[in-house]
Design a protein around this motif. Structure first.
Motif, short mmCIF file in Angstrom:
data_model
loop_
_atom_site.label_atom_id
_atom_site.label_comp_id
_atom_site.label_asym_id
_atom_site.label_seq_id
_atom_site.Cartn_x
_atom_site.Cartn_y
_atom_site.Cartn_z
N ILE A 272 0.85 -1.19 0.00
CA ILE A 272 0.00 0.00 0.00
C ILE A 272 0.89 1.24 0.00
O ILE A 272 1.85 1.33 0.77
N GLY A 273 0.56 2.20 -0.87
CA GLY A 273 1.29 3.46 -0.94
C GLY A 273 0.53 4.59 -0.27
O GLY A 273 -0.37 4.37 0.54
N PHE A 274 0.88 5.82 -0.66
CA PHE A 274 0.24 7.00 -0.09
C PHE A 274 0.35 8.14 -1.10
O PHE A 274 1.43 8.36 -1.65
N ASP A 275 -0.72 8.83 -1.39
CA ASP A 275 -0.84 10.01 -2.26
C ASP A 275 -1.79 9.78 -3.43
O ASP A 275 -2.45 10.70 -3.87
N ASP A 276 -1.81 8.56 -3.97
CA ASP A 276 -2.60 8.25 -5.17
C ASP A 276 -2.19 9.13 -6.34
O ASP A 276 -2.99 9.90 -6.89
N LEU A 277 -0.93 8.99 -6.75
CA LEU A 277 -0.46 9.66 -7.95
C LEU A 277 -1.19 9.09 -9.17
O LEU A 277 -1.73 7.98 -9.12
N ARG A 278 -1.19 9.81 -10.26
CA ARG A 278 -1.91 9.35 -11.45
C ARG A 278 -1.40 8.00 -11.95
O ARG A 278 -2.15 7.20 -12.49
N THR A 289 -3.61 2.52 -2.37
CA THR A 289 -2.96 3.72 -1.83
C THR A 289 -3.96 4.58 -1.08
O THR A 289 -5.17 4.31 -1.08
N LEU A 290 -3.46 5.63 -0.46
CA LEU A 290 -4.31 6.63 0.20
C LEU A 290 -4.43 7.83 -0.73
O LEU A 290 -3.42 8.44 -1.09
N HIS A 291 -5.65 8.14 -1.12
CA HIS A 291 -5.88 9.24 -2.07
C HIS A 291 -5.84 10.58 -1.37
O HIS A 291 -6.49 10.79 -0.33
N VAL A 292 -5.09 11.52 -1.94
CA VAL A 292 -5.05 12.91 -1.50
C VAL A 292 -5.42 13.79 -2.69
O VAL A 292 -4.82 13.64 -3.77
N ASP A 293 -6.40 14.67 -2.51
CA ASP A 293 -6.80 15.58 -3.58
C ASP A 293 -5.75 16.69 -3.67
O ASP A 293 -5.80 17.69 -2.94
N LYS A 294 -4.80 16.53 -4.58
CA LYS A 294 -3.66 17.43 -4.64
C LYS A 294 -4.01 18.79 -5.25
O LYS A 294 -3.45 19.82 -4.85
N LEU A 295 -4.93 18.83 -6.20
CA LEU A 295 -5.37 20.11 -6.74
C LEU A 295 -6.05 20.94 -5.66
O LEU A 295 -5.78 22.14 -5.52
N ASP A 296 -6.92 20.30 -4.89
CA ASP A 296 -7.60 21.02 -3.82
C ASP A 296 -6.62 21.44 -2.73
O ASP A 296 -6.77 22.50 -2.12
#
Length: 360
Positions: A272-278, A289-296
């Motif tokens: 399992i990762g972290f950030d949810d890159l494209r 992974t853990l999704h982070v809304d990077k634009l927001d």
């Protein structure tokens, strides 16, 4: 060719420079005929007001400094995009500095932005210790920091709920039957690394499981760091069947190392990762992974900074963004090897407790 001045426009239109200024600012009692004639000449001559002169008058540059630790990390271009979109909508430009995770570069970037008289600063780079960073931040009129906790009188703070994310990832690995878990932690100078480690340990301890520091390996937050740390982890404990990684780049390195070692993913080891890159959904297998809304995230940084620049009464001092677990092929729900479900941790309470009482 010399630059067209406001005096050139006034002379051509047969009016005073004050009249031209009023047309530009949409102010003053000017006849529609005069206003249109002046505007037509402005358009024909291609006149643009001097930003330098305007800035001297308003004491504003309408620029924001944004410091990132590594622009080649796919996490940060999306953050920068969100920040630039929000800044542009508010009439501000962004001056970007990339420190390549180098303390000297970060120090010079902070000094440069002070010299450029930016209206505010967003710092996403956290390699400098407090005793060096805080005096430099104090030189700025308004500051927002990412992934760091500082005195709210000095800067606003935006961070990811890393404890929540660490607990979520570890609980998922336990839920699908993994019992020998390794942690690939990021460098300690990243505040988020220690908070994710805290969440990892908290989830294990809730199950009465032993936390083995030898299975927690600190590494650089990139593919090579994850690759090397994974090989070391499996040397220490060949029976590891689940790995929680500091970020997706570390997880990519872990996937590569496991493939080199002939380890089946997820049958033998779940990741399992972290950030949810494209690119997380494009790996083989696709990365949980853990999704982070990077634009927001980028937009939120700019909104908070502008509140501080404008001196808003209801200025927000802290914003914590909660990540969301995305389950994919590297740690799927199907094929769980142990039907015994782990105890459910109260993620919100643990995360809140940590934020309030533990500086991790």
């Amino acid at each position: 060719m010399p630059r067209t001045t406001i005096s050139d426009v006034a002379k051509e239109a047969g009016v005073s420079t004050m009249t031209v200024s009023r047309v530009l600012n949409g102010r003053g009692e000017i006849s529609q005929e005069t206003r249109q004639r002046v505007q037509d000449i402005i358009d024909r001559l291609g006149y643009r007001p001097s930003s330098v002169a305007r800035n001297l008058k308003t004491q504003r540059t309408h620029t924001i400094g944004l410091i990132v630790p590594d622009i080649t990390n796919p996490f940060f271009p999306e953050v920068v995009r969100g920040a630039e979109d929000q800044a542009s909508e508010e009439g501000f430009a962004v001056m970007l500095c990339n420190t390549i995770r180098d303390r000297d570069r970060e120090r010079k970037a902070l000094e440069l932005l002070e010299d450029k008289r930016v209206d505010g600063l967003i710092s996403c780079s956290s390699s400098l210790p407090d005793e060096e960073l805080i005096p430099l931040l104090k030189q700025q009129e308004a500051v927002v920091v990412f992934d760091r906790i500082v005195d709210k009188a000095i800067a606003g703070s935006i961070r990811i709920d890393d404890v929540y994310g660490g607990i979520s990832a570890t609980n998922h690995l336990l839920k699908i039957g993994r019992r020998s878990l390794g942690l690939l932690a990021g460098p300690k100078y990243y505040g988020g690394s220690e908070r994710r480690r805290y969440g990892f340990r908290a989830a294990l301890e809730l199950q009465g499981m032993h936390v083995d520091p030898k299975l927690e390996i600190e590494c650089e937050p990139d593919e090579q760091g994850g690759h090397d740390a994974t090989k070391l982890l499996l040397q220490r404990q060949p029976k590891v069947d689940g790995i929680f990684c500091f970020n997706d780049l570390v997880a990519l390195g872990a996937l590569g190392a496991l493939n080199e070692l002939g380890v089946s993913i997820p049958d033998q080891v779940a990741v399992i990762g972290f950030d949810d890159l494209r690119l997380a959904s494009l790996t083989t297998p696709p990365l949980s992974t853990l999704h982070v809304d990077k634009l927001d995230l980028g937009r939120s940084m700019v909104r908070m900074l502008l509140e501080r620049i404008r001196g808003d009464v209801q200025v927000e001092d802290e914003c914590i963004i909660r990540p969301k677990l995305i389950v994919r092929g590297s740690a799927p729900n199907i094929g769980a090897r142990d039907e015994k479900k782990p105890k459910r941790a109260n993620l919100a309470n643990l995360s809140r407790k940590t934020a309030a009482g533990t500086r991790v």
